[in-house]
Design a protein around this motif. Sequence first.
Motif, mmCIF file in Angstrom:
data_model
loop_
_atom_site.group_PDB
_atom_site.id
_atom_site.type_symbol
_atom_site.label_atom_id
_atom_site.label_comp_id
_atom_site.label_asym_id
_atom_site.label_seq_id
_atom_site.Cartn_x
_atom_site.Cartn_y
_atom_site.Cartn_z
ATOM 1 N N MET A 1 -23.032 3.164 5.065
ATOM 2 C CA MET A 1 -21.861 3.444 4.240
ATOM 3 C C MET A 1 -22.234 3.342 2.763
ATOM 4 S SD MET A 1 -18.376 1.212 3.676
ATOM 5 C CE MET A 1 -17.324 1.782 4.976
ATOM 6 N N GLN A 2 -21.702 4.284 1.976
ATOM 7 C CA GLN A 2 -21.867 4.245 0.528
ATOM 8 C C GLN A 2 -20.477 4.296 -0.115
ATOM 9 O OE1 GLN A 2 -23.654 7.697 -1.342
ATOM 10 N NE2 GLN A 2 -24.558 6.453 -2.966
ATOM 11 N N LEU A 25 -14.577 10.260 2.309
ATOM 12 C CA LEU A 25 -13.153 9.955 2.190
ATOM 13 C C LEU A 25 -12.859 9.621 0.734
ATOM 14 C CD1 LEU A 25 -12.840 7.646 5.315
ATOM 15 C CD2 LEU A 25 -11.813 9.923 5.091
ATOM 16 N N ILE A 26 -11.827 10.234 0.183
ATOM 17 C CA ILE A 26 -11.460 10.035 -1.218
ATOM 18 C C ILE A 26 -10.221 9.147 -1.260
ATOM 19 C CG2 ILE A 26 -10.724 11.180 -3.344
ATOM 20 C CD1 ILE A 26 -12.079 13.768 -1.910
ATOM 21 N N ILE A 27 -10.324 8.008 -1.944
ATOM 22 C CA ILE A 27 -9.216 7.059 -2.006
ATOM 23 C C ILE A 27 -8.675 7.005 -3.428
ATOM 24 C CG2 ILE A 27 -8.537 4.649 -1.688
ATOM 25 C CD1 ILE A 27 -10.755 4.393 0.398
ATOM 26 N N ASP A 28 -7.378 7.285 -3.565
ATOM 27 C CA ASP A 28 -6.635 7.172 -4.831
ATOM 28 C C ASP A 28 -7.233 8.000 -5.971
ATOM 29 O OD1 ASP A 28 -4.891 5.542 -3.503
ATOM 30 O OD2 ASP A 28 -5.343 3.729 -4.617
ATOM 31 N N PRO A 29 -7.136 9.332 -5.863
ATOM 32 C CA PRO A 29 -7.626 10.182 -6.951
ATOM 33 C C PRO A 29 -6.635 10.214 -8.115
ATOM 34 C CG PRO A 29 -6.727 11.556 -5.203
ATOM 35 C CD PRO A 29 -6.633 10.128 -4.725
ATOM 36 N N GLY A 30 -6.919 9.443 -9.139
ATOM 37 C CA GLY A 30 -6.002 9.275 -10.257
ATOM 38 C C GLY A 30 -6.110 10.360 -11.306
ATOM 39 N N LYS A 111 -13.329 4.997 11.711
ATOM 40 C CA LYS A 111 -12.057 4.329 11.971
ATOM 41 C C LYS A 111 -11.434 3.871 10.647
ATOM 42 C CE LYS A 111 -12.224 3.953 16.643
ATOM 43 N NZ LYS A 111 -13.474 4.625 16.945
ATOM 44 N N VAL A 112 -10.173 4.216 10.466
ATOM 45 C CA VAL A 112 -9.442 3.875 9.251
ATOM 46 C C VAL A 112 -8.076 3.319 9.647
ATOM 47 C CG1 VAL A 112 -8.339 4.794 7.168
ATOM 48 C CG2 VAL A 112 -10.585 5.652 7.857
ATOM 49 N N LYS A 113 -7.698 2.190 9.044
ATOM 50 C CA LYS A 113 -6.364 1.627 9.306
ATOM 51 C C LYS A 113 -5.652 1.354 7.989
ATOM 52 C CE LYS A 113 -3.728 -1.875 11.788
ATOM 53 N NZ LYS A 113 -3.737 -2.928 12.825
ATOM 54 N N PHE A 114 -4.409 1.792 7.917
ATOM 55 C CA PHE A 114 -3.540 1.509 6.777
ATOM 56 C C PHE A 114 -2.725 0.249 7.102
ATOM 57 C CE2 PHE A 114 -4.560 5.842 5.872
ATOM 58 C CZ PHE A 114 -4.206 6.113 4.558
ATOM 59 N N ILE A 129 -11.675 0.133 6.132
ATOM 60 C CA ILE A 129 -12.762 0.965 6.631
ATOM 61 C C ILE A 129 -13.956 0.044 6.844
ATOM 62 C CG2 ILE A 129 -14.230 2.976 6.238
ATOM 63 C CD1 ILE A 129 -12.157 3.981 4.201
ATOM 64 N N GLU A 130 -14.355 -0.119 8.099
ATOM 65 C CA GLU A 130 -15.387 -1.086 8.475
ATOM 66 C C GLU A 130 -14.995 -2.464 7.934
ATOM 67 O OE1 GLU A 130 -19.316 0.457 7.654
ATOM 68 O OE2 GLU A 130 -19.061 2.094 9.088
#
Length: 197
Positions: A1-2, A25-30, A111-114, A129-130
């Motif tokens: 993972m990076q 996966l892109i998280i919170d593109p501001g 695997k991703v959990k919110f 994530i992990e």
Amino acid sequence: MQIKKQQMGDYQTNCYIVTIDNKDLIIDPGVNATPWVKQNVTNPIAILNTHGHFDHVWSNKELSEDLNIKIYCPKNDEFMLKNDPYGLGMKPSKADVLVEPDEEFDFDGIKVKFHFFPGHTPGCSAIEIENNLFTGDFIFKNSIGRCDFPFSNPNDMKNSIIRILKWDKNFRVYPGHGSHTTLFQEKESLKAWLNYL
């Protein structure tokens, strides 16, 4: 993972790119996140929003269209994407997937959990994530997200803190602002914040 991180906009909001098995996966593109994201992805598969505040979702629409990928947003914050409630000129976006509280996803083996932690916003979530937890504006290093904004709820925030204090796994925490930390490092700070809510 990076994990790649870049601070975006006046509020220095952290945008993250999580790459596993050559999938991004892109998280919170501001604010103005699009150029940086496009330079740093090779196989983007989804945009994940921790919550609906403008400084975390500003580039949702542009990126989702440019990269042809879906937006995943907690369903209780969908109205912030569509309506620009703070009147700042954000281009409205539409979540392709409205995430239910504590919903899990499998992105081709990732695997991703919110995890649902309302308070800062009605749908505020931390994305697992992990062994990593992308906490948005729920938990920061030595602090928590404000809950005196419109649509915030201090009582919900208190309950969210009580809930995460019961966790016994030491996640790496990547917040929406500031530097990373760990859940165990933040437990004393979180206990102290309970006295102010």
